[in-house]
Scaffold this motif. Structure first.
Motif, short mmCIF file in Angstrom:
data_model
loop_
_atom_site.label_atom_id
_atom_site.label_comp_id
_atom_site.label_asym_id
_atom_site.label_seq_id
_atom_site.Cartn_x
_atom_site.Cartn_y
_atom_site.Cartn_z
N PHE A 89 0.84 -1.08 0.05
CA PHE A 89 -0.06 0.18 0.02
C PHE A 89 0.92 1.33 0.05
O PHE A 89 2.12 1.09 0.12
N THR A 90 0.34 2.47 0.03
CA THR A 90 1.11 3.61 -0.09
C THR A 90 0.67 4.61 1.16
O THR A 90 1.32 5.44 1.18
N GLY A 91 -0.37 4.18 1.62
CA GLY A 91 -0.68 5.14 2.82
C GLY A 91 -1.67 6.33 2.38
O GLY A 91 -1.78 7.48 3.16
N ILE A 92 -2.03 6.39 1.00
CA ILE A 92 -2.93 7.43 0.72
C ILE A 92 -4.42 6.71 0.52
O ILE A 92 -4.87 5.94 -0.13
N VAL A 93 -5.25 7.13 1.49
CA VAL A 93 -6.58 6.54 2.11
C VAL A 93 -7.49 6.95 0.74
O VAL A 93 -7.35 8.21 0.08
N GLU A 94 -8.16 6.07 0.26
CA GLU A 94 -8.88 6.14 -0.77
C GLU A 94 -10.49 6.50 -0.47
O GLU A 94 -11.06 7.16 -1.26
N GLU A 95 -10.76 6.21 0.71
CA GLU A 95 -12.17 6.30 1.13
C GLU A 95 -12.36 5.82 2.56
O GLU A 95 -11.53 5.32 3.14
N LEU A 96 -13.32 6.93 2.99
CA LEU A 96 -13.76 6.82 4.52
C LEU A 96 -14.76 5.89 4.69
O LEU A 96 -15.93 6.29 4.22
N THR A 127 3.00 5.35 9.63
CA THR A 127 1.74 5.23 8.90
C THR A 127 0.79 5.34 10.32
O THR A 127 1.05 4.50 11.32
N VAL A 128 -0.26 6.14 10.39
CA VAL A 128 -1.13 6.23 11.51
C VAL A 128 -2.48 5.85 11.02
O VAL A 128 -2.96 6.58 10.03
N ASP A 129 -3.24 4.87 11.20
CA ASP A 129 -4.35 4.31 10.89
C ASP A 129 -4.36 4.36 9.57
O ASP A 129 -5.37 4.58 8.80
N GLY A 130 -3.20 3.87 8.75
CA GLY A 130 -3.33 3.60 7.35
C GLY A 130 -2.89 4.75 6.63
O GLY A 130 -2.92 4.73 5.54
N VAL A 131 -2.80 5.92 7.23
CA VAL A 131 -2.49 7.14 6.48
C VAL A 131 -1.02 7.53 6.69
O VAL A 131 -0.24 7.54 7.47
N SER A 132 -0.31 7.76 5.40
CA SER A 132 1.07 8.02 5.41
C SER A 132 1.42 9.46 5.85
O SER A 132 0.69 10.34 5.20
N LEU A 133 2.35 9.89 6.73
CA LEU A 133 2.39 11.06 7.33
C LEU A 133 4.04 11.26 7.64
O LEU A 133 4.63 10.20 7.74
#
Length: 202
Positions: A2-9, A139-145
């Motif tokens: 994965f890339t950590g760029i969330v696609e959908e909430l 990565t925090v909850d799947g979000v690349s930061l």
């Protein structure tokens, strides 16, 4: 990967207890487009396998071990979740390399709003602190930061309006758990350096 760029909430629509596991049903019309049995979808940064899918929803079985070692065990029906499909071959690596293998959980300690962004302080497990550095990736909850400040027992991140609006990090409050995955490159470097110096790193 994965890339950590969330696609959908997405949203948890049902949870079924299966003894030593749970079956989650999650709503995510975008990530279920073209989905198939056995495909992977990251849920709050945890790589899960699609069991069933249809009508914009999918189910995934989560072992008890995963529930204990991640924040998925705290989810309830109605909880919002970050969803991401694996990166396609040849796709853009918009964030950083994310495996979907959670290294531990942290806790939101504080939120400090600003005019155009928000600083979030998160407790960091001691065993992970060596992998977290200023301006490094996490990565925090799947979000690349990008890490703003790295201390022995916490780190801070800066969230832009888009991240606040389109991910669960916009609604997490002090005391809420979050999944953490450190940069895998740091772990490989540690392993290689340990081997080169005759270490017995496990």
């Amino acid at each position: 990967m994965f890339t950590g760029i969330v696609e959908e909430l997405g949203e948890v629509t049902a949870i079924e207890t299966l003894g030593d596991a749970s079956r989650f049903r999650l709503r995510g019309p975008l990530v279920t487009e073209g989905a198939g049995h056995g495909d992977s979808i990251a849920v709050n940064g945890v790589c899960l396998t699609v069991v069933e899918f249809g009508d914009g929803e999918f189910t995934a079985d989560v072992m008890d071990e995963t529930l204990k070692r991640s924040s998925l065990g705290a989810l309830e029906v109605g909880s919002r979740v970050n969803l991401e499909r694996p990166m396609a071959v040849g796709g853009r690596l918009g964030g950083h390399i994310v495996q979907g293998h959670v290294d531990g959980t942290g806790t939101v300690l504080a939120r400090t709003p600003s005019e155009n962004w928000e600083i979030v302080k998160i407790a960091l497990p001691g065993e992970l602190s060596k992998y977290v550095v200023e301006k490094g990736s996490i990565t925090v909850d799947g979000v690349s930061l990008t890490v703003v400040e790295a201390a022995a027992d916490y780190f801070t991140i800066s969230l832009i309006p888009t991240t606040l609006a389109l991910t669960t990090l916009g609604i997490k409050q002090p005391g809420d758990p979050v999944n953490l995955e450190v940069d895998v490159i740091a772990k490989y470097v540690e392993r290689l350096l340990g081997a080169s110096h005759g270490g017995n790193d496990k």
